[in-house]
Design an enzyme around this catalytic site. Structure first.
Site, PDB file in Angstrom:
ATOM      1  N   CYS A 119       0.901  -1.362  -0.074  1.00 46.17           N
ATOM      2  CA  CYS A 119      -0.038   0.035  -0.169  1.00 46.17           C
ATOM      3  C   CYS A 119       0.936   1.242  -0.055  1.00 46.17           C
ATOM      4  O   CYS A 119       1.183   1.618  -1.018  1.00 46.17           O
ATOM      5  CB  CYS A 119      -0.903  -0.047   1.303  1.00 46.17           C
ATOM      6  SG  CYS A 119      -2.376   0.883   1.016  1.00 46.17           S
TER       7      CYS A 119
ATOM      8  N   HIS B 140      -3.735  -4.759   0.264  1.00 44.48           N
ATOM      9  CA  HIS B 140      -3.033  -5.450   1.326  1.00 44.48           C
ATOM     10  C   HIS B 140      -3.079  -6.977   1.341  1.00 44.48           C
ATOM     11  O   HIS B 140      -4.023  -7.537   1.862  1.00 44.48           O
ATOM     12  CB  HIS B 140      -3.675  -5.052   2.638  1.00 44.48           C
ATOM     13  CG  HIS B 140      -3.468  -3.640   2.973  1.00 44.48           C
ATOM     14  ND1 HIS B 140      -2.258  -3.257   4.006  1.00 44.48           N
ATOM     15  CD2 HIS B 140      -4.001  -2.528   2.855  1.00 44.48           C
ATOM     16  CE1 HIS B 140      -2.215  -1.960   3.974  1.00 44.48           C
ATOM     17  NE2 HIS B 140      -3.339  -1.558   3.475  1.00 44.48           N
TER      18      HIS B 140
ATOM     19  N   GLU C 156      -1.254  -9.116   2.660  1.00 40.19           N
ATOM     20  CA  GLU C 156      -1.179  -9.731   4.059  1.00 40.19           C
ATOM     21  C   GLU C 156      -2.437 -10.392   4.781  1.00 40.19           C
ATOM     22  O   GLU C 156      -2.740 -11.181   5.567  1.00 40.19           O
ATOM     23  CB  GLU C 156      -0.469  -8.953   5.234  1.00 40.19           C
ATOM     24  CG  GLU C 156      -1.315  -7.661   5.605  1.00 40.19           C
ATOM     25  CD  GLU C 156      -1.168  -6.565   4.877  1.00 40.19           C
ATOM     26  OE1 GLU C 156      -0.731  -6.577   3.550  1.00 40.19           O
ATOM     27  OE2 GLU C 156      -1.125  -5.419   5.306  1.00 40.19           O
TER      28      GLU C 156
END
Ligand code: GLN
Length: 555
Positions: A394, A525, A527
């Site tokens: 990001c 994102h 993750e």
């Protein structure tokens, strides 16, 4: 009296005793994991008693990561653990805060939805909680809901939720269970495990009209038989229903540990679900064992703006990034050795950035605002020039774009308008729909949030890593690559390997492999989508490049 299951949807309420921070979230996730392993379908629910309508407006350095769901709801970091343990997506109904609950009750009152009644916490707000729990169960289509009530028994704020649970138990006692996760201290001066605080916590829960069925006894050490019996007799819980939960090396050991005390048998029997398949945790066990393996390290520097916080808080603020790195590292047979690098240090002394040479990989995570920005950009330059694997998440992607614009595309003083609204080259600029929102101070839940599709370009690192043409990833940002600069940046060699289906938004930027072993940033994102048993492809590609660099350094 023997419990009699009533054949309805099952609810397991998890409450905390004695003190917070002893692993109630992980206990809830682990119960979900075990029940899933027994063949039941589970939804996990987190109740946060604070008045924020979602977790998005809270500072992650103080309160932990904001975990974003597919739906775009900004939630507590526990929801991330739930998804990682369960291996399934959580829905927006699986999360509630007091702010959310009160907001809907008040909105309904304003619409005369209560038909002229005096609207009160009990019963109206409590009933709203019950409705939400039932809706979460039916929307998810699960057999069992495991609901974590945030805070500790006795807190003023969570009494409402304990009362909702009490009423649900009253209506279907055989289908509702209470699990108390409590703490048993071993005071250094005594060297002996003390049960009294837990006895008092159970008494406190009793004062709400609730009796725990199961106690998960968290402590430094395993609980011995003598203490189990003492707790049993004083808390009115059968000794077999008391689970020893000593500190463990890794959170992923917790379900395996619970199973040693037969927790899934206990829960299934209590819910009248005995006769389910035995728990097959072999794949999970194999994964969890990686967390113990000593050999093989890959050194990753995480460059960010870190205040004077200890690692303890940082690991909460970036938990999904850390876990995603672990899953991909384990899949490559190594452990990530993470170092928190303060970007401000590279501003005070520009030569300090050369310390990055010692790293196998550099990661710039998501972030907001000005602090440490020049230091982060200096780290990006160093990673690019020294060909050190770089992964930008990001903000880390936006700053990679700014750096490339300035130092390769020749766009002097290029910047993001988040930091410099007057830059001659606004290569990163605010999303048009955001301008008005910010002008009216509409900050809550107003970013570009949640899952969006992203098309991948053939022959790129991203396309190769994912192994497919389109993916869906979760977002949380207000700024994006300025469409007016795409052509110039592309001509200068930056590859936008992931774009929105309408080609308007640049979702992944990378450098060709022949230029750099791994220089890639994502506007989303990734993750949030990494799972223990299915590591994220981009994290894995980053770790692979880091492992290769390490191999080369040695050679
Ligand atoms: N501050 C940037 C934005 O709002 C990046 C956000 C982030 O890293 N999550 O677009």
């Amino acid at each position: 009296m023997k419990r009699r299951a009533q054949g309805g949807h099952k609810y397991i309420f998890v409450v905390g005793g004695v003190m917070s921070g002893v692993g109630k979230g992980i206990a809830t996730a682990s119960i979900g994991k075990l029940l899933t392993a027994r063949g039941l379908s589970v939804n996990l629910v987190k109740i946060d008693p604070y008045l924020n309508v979602d977790a998005g407006t809270m500072n992650p350095i103080e309160h932990g990561e904001v975990f974003v769901l597919d739906s775009g709801l900004e939630t507590d970091q526990d929801m991330g653990n739930y998804e990682r343990f369960l291996g399934r997506d959580e829905g927006p109904d699986d999360y509630m805060t007091s702010g959310m609950v009160y907001a809907s009750v008040i909105a309904r009152e304003r619409n005369l939805g209560y038909g002229g009644k005096c609207v009160e916490t009990i019963p109206h707000v409590r009933d709203e909680v019950i409705d939400r729990l039932k809706r979460a169960a039916s929307v998810s289509g699960s057999d069992v809901s495991v609901i974590e009530i945030g805070g500790t028994v006795g807190d003023f704020q969570n009494a409402l939720y304990v009362d909702a649970a009490r009423v649900m138990h009253l209506l279907a006692p055989g289908d509702t269970l209470f699990v108390m996760v409590s703490y048993l201290p071993v005071p250094g001066t005594l060297g002996e495990m003390k049960t009294k605080p837990t006895q008092n916590a159970v008494r406190m829960l009793n004062s709400y009209g609730v009796q725990p069925d199961v106690i998960i006894a968290r402590s430094k050490r395993p609980l011995d038989r003598k203490r189990k019996e003492k707790l049993a007799i004083s808390c009115n819980v059968h000794p077999d229903m008391i689970i020893s939960a000593p500190d463990v090396e890794s959170i992923y050991d917790v379900p395996l540990n619970f199973e040693r005390d037969k927790l899934s048998d206990i829960l299934l029997e209590a819910l009248g679900e005995e006769g389910k398949q035995p728990a097959d945790l072999s794949v999970w066990k194999e994964f969890a064992e990686h967390a113990h393996d000593g050999d093989g390290r890959v050194k990753v520097g995480i460059v960010g703006k870190y205040f004077d916080t200890g690692d303890f808080v940082l690991s909460d603020a970036y938990i999904s990034v850390i876990e995603a790195l672990k899953f991909s590292a384990y899949a490559h047979g190594v452990h990530p050795e993470l170092h928190w690098l303060n970007a401000k240090d590279y501003e005070a002394d520009p030569s300090a950035v050369s310390e990055l040479k010692e790293y196998d990989g550099i990661l710039v995570p998501g972030g907001f605002g000005e602090t440490g920005i020049d230091g982060k950009i200096a780290a990006v330059t160093f990673a690019r020039e020294e060909k050190i694997p770089y992964f930008g998440l990001c903000y880390g992607m936006q700053l990679m774009t700014v750096e490339y614009a300035r130092n390769v595309a020749g766009l002097t003083d290029a910047h993001t308008t988040e930091i410099n609204p007057n830059t001659p080259h606004p290569v990163i600029m605010i999303l048009p729909e955001q301008v008005e929102k910010l002008a009216r101070k509409d900050f809550g839940g107003s970013m570009r949030l949640g899952a969006y599709p992203c098309e991948l370009k053939k022959g790129t690192i991203a396309r190769e890593a994912y192994g497919k043409d389109e993916v869906s990833e979760r977002h949380r940002h207000r700024y994006e690559v300025n469409p007016e600069y795409i052509e110039r940046l592309t001509k200068a060699g930056l590859v936008f390997s992931g774009v929105s289906p309408d080609r308007r938004l640049m979702e992944i930027a990378e450098l060709p492999k022949k230029e750099h072993p791994f220089m890639l940033g994502t506007q989303f994102h990734p993750e949030f989508r990494a799972r223990p048993l299915s590591p994220h492809p981009l994290f894995s590609a980053f770790i692979k490049a880091a492992v290769e660099r390490k191999g080369k350094k040695k050679a």
